[in-house]
Design an enzyme around this catalytic site. Sequence first.
Site: not given
Length: 277
Positions: A70-72, A176
């Site tokens: 998971l992205d930051k 995204r």
Amino acid sequence: MSLAINPAVAHTHAQDCPLPLLWRDEHLVAIYKPAGWLVHRTGLDAGETRFIVQTLRDQIGQHVFPLHRLDKGTCGVLLLALHAEAASRTRSQFENHQIDKRYLAMVRGWAPLHAEVDHALRPDDAPEDAPAQPAQTRFARLATLEHAEAYDARFAGTRLSLVQAEPHTGRRHQIRRHLKHIAHPIIGDATHGKGPLNRWWAERLGLQRLWLHAWSLSLQHPYTQAPLHIDSGLRWPSTAPAAGTSDTQSLPHPSLQQWQALLRSPDWARDEPGLAP
């Protein structure tokens, strides 16, 4: 307009709070990953001090093996294995696209009610002549909102959508980048979104963050073969909270409370209110 996040929720910090455990047995553990945390150490963000793998290891007293990314800036369900064999068995499901993942995003404009995006993506750090990799995501719009004040002088107001995303493949930044591809970037996305619009909404919400949430994860348990469904705890509020109470009080982390406060706004016009994790 009542979309602004309560400052008591928006600016709460929980660096010293334990990572919330959503599910656990002797093979796997699922946690709620807070926004702003890296899954593991990386030289790409040398100044960061909060890491899921190291913090969870110290919290539960055993090694953990991350199974996906998971992205930051993304919060929500993160699954990890508790030993190497469980990691190997479960990763094969991720690699074979056998795991159902659902995300929630707040995006610019009124997104289409349904969309299937099949748009190949080249890794961000790949050379320009590297081949793009297949990537598919299904989107469903859940709600819309229109702010009377116009961000862009060409329009009468400024619009938002809440979108459910179901990625079939697992490319980096896939959701995204696919939302950017269909001209509905995620609010707060500094890489693939619109900076001036992000700042405009941050002022009105009272909070700057990436509005992307890993809502749920469904898979087959690698040992029992039983269906396993894990969700973050985020819910559409069924009724307004009673005076003096809040439906965010029992949620496990401030970044989830922020999402719950956002959904509680009466300004959302819901398209498919029956959808839930």
